[in-house]
Design a protein around this motif. Structure first.
Motif, short mmCIF file in Angstrom:
data_model
loop_
_atom_site.label_atom_id
_atom_site.label_comp_id
_atom_site.label_asym_id
_atom_site.label_seq_id
_atom_site.Cartn_x
_atom_site.Cartn_y
_atom_site.Cartn_z
N ILE A 1 -4.82 2.36 -5.57
CA ILE A 1 -5.37 1.65 -4.41
C ILE A 1 -6.88 1.52 -4.55
CG2 ILE A 1 -5.76 1.81 -1.91
CD1 ILE A 1 -3.03 3.22 -1.72
N ARG A 2 -7.51 2.57 -5.04
CA ARG A 2 -8.97 2.59 -5.12
C ARG A 2 -9.51 1.64 -6.17
NH1 ARG A 2 -12.67 8.05 -6.21
NH2 ARG A 2 -14.71 6.99 -6.18
N TYR A 3 -8.87 1.57 -7.35
CA TYR A 3 -9.46 0.87 -8.48
C TYR A 3 -8.89 -0.52 -8.76
CZ TYR A 3 -11.67 5.32 -9.63
OH TYR A 3 -12.42 6.47 -9.59
N TYR A 4 -7.77 -0.90 -8.14
CA TYR A 4 -7.15 -2.19 -8.49
C TYR A 4 -6.86 -3.01 -7.25
CZ TYR A 4 -6.59 0.16 -12.94
OH TYR A 4 -6.85 0.83 -14.10
N ASP A 5 -7.01 -4.33 -7.41
CA ASP A 5 -6.81 -5.25 -6.29
C ASP A 5 -5.82 -6.36 -6.58
OD1 ASP A 5 -8.76 -4.09 -4.43
OD2 ASP A 5 -10.26 -4.78 -5.86
N GLN A 6 -5.47 -6.56 -7.85
CA GLN A 6 -4.55 -7.64 -8.21
C GLN A 6 -3.19 -7.04 -8.60
OE1 GLN A 6 -6.51 -9.88 -11.30
NE2 GLN A 6 -7.78 -10.99 -9.82
N PHE A 7 -2.14 -7.56 -7.99
CA PHE A 7 -0.81 -7.00 -8.21
C PHE A 7 0.22 -8.12 -8.32
CE2 PHE A 7 -3.30 -3.83 -6.02
CZ PHE A 7 -3.00 -2.66 -6.70
N ARG A 8 1.26 -7.84 -9.10
CA ARG A 8 2.43 -8.70 -9.14
C ARG A 8 3.65 -7.84 -8.88
NH1 ARG A 8 1.93 -13.08 -14.12
NH2 ARG A 8 -0.01 -14.07 -13.42
N GLN A 9 4.69 -8.50 -8.33
CA GLN A 9 5.91 -7.76 -8.02
C GLN A 9 7.12 -8.55 -8.48
OE1 GLN A 9 6.58 -6.84 -3.83
NE2 GLN A 9 7.50 -4.88 -4.41
N CYS A 10 8.09 -7.83 -9.03
CA CYS A 10 9.32 -8.48 -9.48
C CYS A 10 10.15 -8.91 -8.28
CB CYS A 10 10.11 -7.51 -10.36
SG CYS A 10 11.72 -8.16 -10.88
N GLU A 11 10.62 -10.15 -8.32
CA GLU A 11 11.43 -10.66 -7.22
C GLU A 11 12.82 -10.05 -7.18
OE1 GLU A 11 11.28 -14.94 -7.69
OE2 GLU A 11 9.67 -15.02 -6.20
N GLU A 12 13.23 -9.43 -8.28
CA GLU A 12 14.58 -8.85 -8.33
C GLU A 12 14.56 -7.35 -8.02
OE1 GLU A 12 17.31 -10.59 -8.70
OE2 GLU A 12 16.20 -12.47 -8.92
N CYS A 13 13.90 -6.56 -8.86
CA CYS A 13 13.95 -5.10 -8.71
C CYS A 13 12.79 -4.53 -7.91
CB CYS A 13 14.03 -4.42 -10.07
SG CYS A 13 12.49 -4.48 -11.03
N ARG A 14 11.79 -5.37 -7.57
CA ARG A 14 10.62 -5.00 -6.77
C ARG A 14 9.64 -4.09 -7.50
NH1 ARG A 14 10.70 -9.13 -4.21
NH2 ARG A 14 9.14 -8.27 -2.76
N GLN A 15 9.78 -3.97 -8.82
CA GLN A 15 8.80 -3.22 -9.60
C GLN A 15 7.42 -3.87 -9.44
OE1 GLN A 15 9.15 -0.48 -11.41
NE2 GLN A 15 7.24 -0.43 -12.56
N ILE A 16 6.38 -3.04 -9.33
CA ILE A 16 5.01 -3.52 -9.14
C ILE A 16 4.21 -3.37 -10.43
CG2 ILE A 16 2.86 -3.20 -7.84
CD1 ILE A 16 4.65 -2.05 -5.56
N LEU B 1 0.81 -1.22 0.00
CA LEU B 1 0.00 0.00 0.00
C LEU B 1 0.84 1.27 0.00
CD1 LEU B 1 -2.92 -0.89 2.46
CD2 LEU B 1 -3.06 -0.54 -0.02
N ASP B 2 1.95 1.23 0.72
CA ASP B 2 2.78 2.43 0.82
C ASP B 2 3.51 2.76 -0.49
OD1 ASP B 2 4.31 0.09 1.11
OD2 ASP B 2 5.91 1.19 2.14
N LYS B 3 3.44 1.87 -1.47
CA LYS B 3 4.12 2.08 -2.76
C LYS B 3 3.14 2.42 -3.87
CE LYS B 3 7.90 -1.10 -1.64
NZ LYS B 3 7.47 -1.33 -0.25
N LEU B 4 1.83 2.52 -3.56
CA LEU B 4 0.82 2.74 -4.56
C LEU B 4 0.23 4.14 -4.48
CD1 LEU B 4 -1.13 -0.64 -4.23
CD2 LEU B 4 0.71 -0.09 -5.84
#
Length: 251
Positions: free
Chosen positions: A211-226, A203-206
């Motif tokens: 936050i309001r409109y999306y609930d499904q997220f993926r994150q890179c295991e290396e660079c942490r890009q969301i 949440l602190d990165k969005l």
């Protein structure tokens, strides 16, 4: 006279001057040479060659060419069983991983979008590309045919197309990749793998609207890009469809 006859088949003709394409070439040997040396003297990179027949017999790259030899050179067959002919590399890579030279950055991003392991940096030099291809059994993708002449490179492909979408389509078609495509499974920025992540954990990165409109997220295991299925997701799907359409494949 130390003359041999030589013919290149299918896409190997791309490397020849027009006057030599799709015909038997009469060639005079100037010195003792392996068949690999003779082939590359015509600027055909050895990683693009799969089968060599000399006088109807399958040989490897080390075969010493003899006067009077009739040599037929065939490209890599990714989706065709050529047993019992002698293949010139240990095996066909059925889980392909790529290393891409510094001039093909957009192609690297598109292959990652399709879910393929594609190492790339604009800082890679030819020595690094060749070394990592050898160490990790990666397929070199390049627009520099002379990079593919390096002996330590086993798997490689000279990218014929100029525009990135057509380049990606060419790779999908050439390596029969459509069955292996896993869209949105790899980070297009760093090549790391993407894993599902709980919304509460990021949440602190969005941004508030995200936050309001999306609930499904993926994150890179290396660079942490969301990543999330926003407007960019629809555009990416359109790009994937275009690549597959150009390759003659279905999503």
């Amino acid at each position: 006279m130390k003359e041999i006859s030589l013919r290149f088949y299918e896409e190997l003709n791309d490397f020849l001057p027009p006057k030599l394409r799709k015909k038997t070439i009469q060639h005079v040997l100037q010195r003792r040479a392996s068949v690999k040396d003779v082939i590359e003297s015509f600027h055909v990179p050895h990683p693009e060659v799969e089968i060599i027949l000399v006088n109807g017999r399958s040989v490897d790259f080390s075969y010493p060419v003899q006067p009077g030899d009739r040599i037929s050179v065939y490209p890599v067959f990714e989706s065709l069983d050529v047993y019992p002919l002698l293949r010139l590399r240990p095996d066909t890579l059925r889980d392909p991983r790529f290393v891409i030279d510094c001039n093909l950055g957009r192609l690297a991003r598109y292959l990652r979008l399709l879910g393929f392991d594609a190492l790339y940096s604009n800082s890679y030099d030819d020595d690094f590309v060749a070394a990592i291809a050898c160490d990790e059994k990666r397929i070199v993708l390049t627009r520099d045919r002379f990079l593919l002449h390096r002996k330590i490179i086993t798997y490689g492909y000279f990218v014929r197309e100029v525009y990135p979408v057509q380049q990606a389509a060419d790779i999908v078609r050439r390596f029969d990749l459509d069955r292996l495509i896993k869209p949105f499974s790899r980070c297009i920025r760093c090549n790391g793998t993407l894993e599902g992540v709980e919304k509460e954990a990021i949440l602190d990165k969005l941004e508030p609207k995200t936050i309001r409109y999306y609930d499904q997220f993926r994150q890179c295991e290396e660079c942490r890009q969301i990543y999330w299925p926003g407007g960019h997701h629809a555009r990416a799907l359109g790009l994937i469809r275009q690549i597959l359409d150009d390759a003659g494949k279905d999503l």
